[in-house]
Design a protein around this motif. Sequence first.
Motif, PDB file in Angstrom:
ATOM      1  N   ILE A  55      11.808 -10.000  -4.344  1.00 19.12           N
ATOM      2  CA  ILE A  55      11.313  -8.771  -3.721  1.00 19.12           C
ATOM      3  C   ILE A  55      11.746  -8.714  -2.263  1.00 19.12           C
ATOM      4  O   ILE A  55      11.513  -9.654  -1.498  1.00 19.12           O
ATOM      5  N   VAL A  56      12.387  -7.595  -1.874  1.00 19.81           N
ATOM      6  CA  VAL A  56      12.852  -7.403  -0.503  1.00 19.81           C
ATOM      7  C   VAL A  56      11.801  -6.660   0.316  1.00 19.81           C
ATOM      8  O   VAL A  56      11.517  -7.015   1.449  1.00 19.81           O
ATOM      9  N   SER A  57      11.226  -5.603  -0.261  1.00 21.74           N
ATOM     10  CA  SER A  57      10.206  -4.833   0.459  1.00 21.74           C
ATOM     11  C   SER A  57       9.215  -4.234  -0.519  1.00 21.74           C
ATOM     12  O   SER A  57       9.467  -4.157  -1.718  1.00 21.74           O
ATOM     13  N   ILE A  58       8.097  -3.812   0.026  1.00 21.00           N
ATOM     14  CA  ILE A  58       7.034  -3.218  -0.777  1.00 21.00           C
ATOM     15  C   ILE A  58       6.474  -2.026  -0.002  1.00 21.00           C
ATOM     16  O   ILE A  58       6.331  -2.090   1.221  1.00 21.00           O
ATOM     17  N   ALA A  59       6.224  -0.944  -0.711  1.00 20.49           N
ATOM     18  CA  ALA A  59       5.637   0.246  -0.095  1.00 20.49           C
ATOM     19  C   ALA A  59       4.443   0.693  -0.932  1.00 20.49           C
ATOM     20  O   ALA A  59       4.428   0.505  -2.150  1.00 20.49           O
ATOM     21  N   LYS A  60       3.446   1.270  -0.266  1.00 22.47           N
ATOM     22  CA  LYS A  60       2.259   1.751  -0.981  1.00 22.47           C
ATOM     23  C   LYS A  60       1.958   3.185  -0.576  1.00 22.47           C
ATOM     24  O   LYS A  60       2.261   3.599   0.556  1.00 22.47           O
ATOM     25  N   GLY A  93      -7.656   7.845  -1.917  1.00 20.82           N
ATOM     26  CA  GLY A  93      -7.528   6.472  -1.441  1.00 20.82           C
ATOM     27  C   GLY A  93      -8.215   5.443  -2.310  1.00 20.82           C
ATOM     28  O   GLY A  93      -8.240   4.266  -1.959  1.00 20.82           O
ATOM     29  N   ILE A  94      -8.758   5.868  -3.445  1.00 22.09           N
ATOM     30  CA  ILE A  94      -9.448   4.929  -4.330  1.00 22.09           C
ATOM     31  C   ILE A  94      -8.452   4.077  -5.106  1.00 22.09           C
ATOM     32  O   ILE A  94      -8.684   2.902  -5.354  1.00 22.09           O
ATOM     33  N   TRP A  95      -7.342   4.653  -5.496  1.00 24.31           N
ATOM     34  CA  TRP A  95      -6.256   3.912  -6.143  1.00 24.31           C
ATOM     35  C   TRP A  95      -4.958   4.337  -5.490  1.00 24.31           C
ATOM     36  O   TRP A  95      -4.942   5.226  -4.667  1.00 24.31           O
ATOM     37  N   GLY A  96      -3.862   3.667  -5.861  1.00 18.69           N
ATOM     38  CA  GLY A  96      -2.605   4.001  -5.218  1.00 18.69           C
ATOM     39  C   GLY A  96      -1.409   3.560  -6.032  1.00 18.69           C
ATOM     40  O   GLY A  96      -1.533   2.883  -7.049  1.00 18.69           O
ATOM     41  N   ASP A  97      -0.241   3.966  -5.567  1.00 19.11           N
ATOM     42  CA  ASP A  97       1.023   3.591  -6.179  1.00 19.11           C
ATOM     43  C   ASP A  97       1.742   2.624  -5.254  1.00 19.11           C
ATOM     44  O   ASP A  97       1.590   2.691  -4.033  1.00 19.11           O
ATOM     45  N   MET A  98       2.536   1.734  -5.836  1.00 14.43           N
ATOM     46  CA  MET A  98       3.344   0.804  -5.066  1.00 14.43           C
ATOM     47  C   MET A  98       4.757   0.791  -5.626  1.00 14.43           C
ATOM     48  O   MET A  98       4.949   0.998  -6.821  1.00 14.43           O
ATOM     49  N   VAL A  99       5.710   0.535  -4.744  1.00 14.12           N
ATOM     50  CA  VAL A  99       7.106   0.384  -5.157  1.00 14.12           C
ATOM     51  C   VAL A  99       7.613  -0.932  -4.590  1.00 14.12           C
ATOM     52  O   VAL A  99       7.543  -1.166  -3.383  1.00 14.12           O
ATOM     53  N   LEU A 100       8.097  -1.790  -5.487  1.00 14.64           N
ATOM     54  CA  LEU A 100       8.694  -3.061  -5.086  1.00 14.64           C
ATOM     55  C   LEU A 100      10.208  -2.885  -5.124  1.00 14.64           C
ATOM     56  O   LEU A 100      10.763  -2.522  -6.159  1.00 14.64           O
ATOM     57  N   THR A 101      10.882  -3.118  -4.006  1.00 20.97           N
ATOM     58  CA  THR A 101      12.337  -3.044  -3.954  1.00 20.97           C
ATOM     59  C   THR A 101      12.877  -4.462  -4.093  1.00 20.97           C
ATOM     60  O   THR A 101      12.473  -5.363  -3.359  1.00 20.97           O
ATOM     61  N   LEU A 102      13.806  -4.630  -5.036  1.00 25.73           N
ATOM     62  CA  LEU A 102      14.338  -5.952  -5.349  1.00 25.73           C
ATOM     63  C   LEU A 102      15.668  -6.192  -4.658  1.00 25.73           C
ATOM     64  O   LEU A 102      16.312  -5.250  -4.184  1.00 25.73           O
ATOM     65  N   LYS A 103      16.093  -7.442  -4.610  1.00 30.59           N
ATOM     66  CA  LYS A 103      17.354  -7.818  -3.964  1.00 30.59           C
ATOM     67  C   LYS A 103      18.559  -7.099  -4.553  1.00 30.59           C
ATOM     68  O   LYS A 103      19.496  -6.771  -3.838  1.00 30.59           O
ATOM     69  N   ILE A 120      -4.162  -5.738  -3.406  1.00 30.82           N
ATOM     70  CA  ILE A 120      -2.986  -6.200  -4.138  1.00 30.82           C
ATOM     71  C   ILE A 120      -1.744  -6.121  -3.254  1.00 30.82           C
ATOM     72  O   ILE A 120      -0.916  -7.034  -3.249  1.00 30.82           O
ATOM     73  N   TYR A 121      -1.622  -5.049  -2.461  1.00 32.17           N
ATOM     74  CA  TYR A 121      -0.509  -4.920  -1.521  1.00 32.17           C
ATOM     75  C   TYR A 121      -0.505  -6.080  -0.530  1.00 32.17           C
ATOM     76  O   TYR A 121       0.529  -6.707  -0.286  1.00 32.17           O
ATOM     77  N   ASP A 122      -1.671  -6.385   0.038  1.00 34.14           N
ATOM     78  CA  ASP A 122      -1.776  -7.495   0.996  1.00 34.14           C
ATOM     79  C   ASP A 122      -1.424  -8.822   0.334  1.00 34.14           C
ATOM     80  O   ASP A 122      -0.729  -9.656   0.928  1.00 34.14           O
ATOM     81  N   TYR A 123      -1.888  -9.030  -0.893  1.00 33.14           N
ATOM     82  CA  TYR A 123      -1.612 -10.272  -1.619  1.00 33.14           C
ATOM     83  C   TYR A 123      -0.118 -10.433  -1.881  1.00 33.14           C
ATOM     84  O   TYR A 123       0.457 -11.490  -1.615  1.00 33.14           O
ATOM     85  N   ILE A 124       0.521  -9.373  -2.380  1.00 33.15           N
ATOM     86  CA  ILE A 124       1.956  -9.436  -2.668  1.00 33.15           C
ATOM     87  C   ILE A 124       2.747  -9.621  -1.371  1.00 33.15           C
ATOM     88  O   ILE A 124       3.688 -10.417  -1.317  1.00 33.15           O
ATOM     89  N   SER A 125       2.363  -8.909  -0.310  1.00 29.84           N
ATOM     90  CA  SER A 125       3.049  -9.054   0.982  1.00 29.84           C
ATOM     91  C   SER A 125       2.973 -10.481   1.495  1.00 29.84           C
ATOM     92  O   SER A 125       3.947 -11.033   2.009  1.00 29.84           O
ATOM     93  N   ALA A 136       6.156 -12.992   2.045  1.00 30.98           N
ATOM     94  CA  ALA A 136       6.374 -13.615   3.351  1.00 30.98           C
ATOM     95  C   ALA A 136       6.473 -15.131   3.224  1.00 30.98           C
ATOM     96  O   ALA A 136       7.296 -15.758   3.886  1.00 30.98           O
ATOM     97  N   GLN A 137       5.651 -15.715   2.373  1.00 38.69           N
ATOM     98  CA  GLN A 137       5.708 -17.168   2.157  1.00 38.69           C
ATOM     99  C   GLN A 137       7.051 -17.577   1.567  1.00 38.69           C
ATOM    100  O   GLN A 137       7.633 -18.577   1.983  1.00 38.69           O
ATOM    101  N   LYS A 138       7.536 -16.807   0.613  1.00 40.05           N
ATOM    102  CA  LYS A 138       8.811 -17.143  -0.041  1.00 40.05           C
ATOM    103  C   LYS A 138       9.991 -16.950   0.896  1.00 40.05           C
ATOM    104  O   LYS A 138      10.986 -17.643   0.797  1.00 40.05           O
ATOM    105  N   GLN A 139       9.890 -15.972   1.808  1.00 36.86           N
ATOM    106  CA  GLN A 139      11.008 -15.668   2.694  1.00 36.86           C
ATOM    107  C   GLN A 139      10.847 -16.288   4.070  1.00 36.86           C
ATOM    108  O   GLN A 139      11.702 -16.128   4.924  1.00 36.86           O
TER     109      GLN A 139
END
Length: 130
Positions: A72-77, A83-93, A109-114, A118-121
Amino acid sequence: MGIREESFYEGGPHIGDLILNVLIGFTVIGLPLTVGAIVRALWLRYRITNRRVSVIGGWMGRDRTDVVYSEIVSIAKVPRGLGIWGDMVLTLKNGNRLELRAVPRFREIYDYISEKIAQKQGRAPGAIGQ
């Protein structure tokens, strides 16, 4: 014995997405949105673990996509449903994008994935997709 994974979230799309789209479905214009929400509610499942993001969907839940955090290169929400639920897009390498629609607890979930990205990169958390 295989590698152990700790699950952070397992489940389907937020029920509010289905309810809102069924209400919109009472208009002829909203029927495609209603059908999409029903299909998501029936066959879409998310699994977010400490190792990867898995999305099971498609017709009758036959498609599965697994993405490890190092890909995963970037994530957007985008918040939806007041604001109760949302969409996310994961951009891959490789340039592909993985959409996660009507995700409950999407901020957590956004914070967890971010944080995992960050840990992996080797970057500071919060610097992804900002």
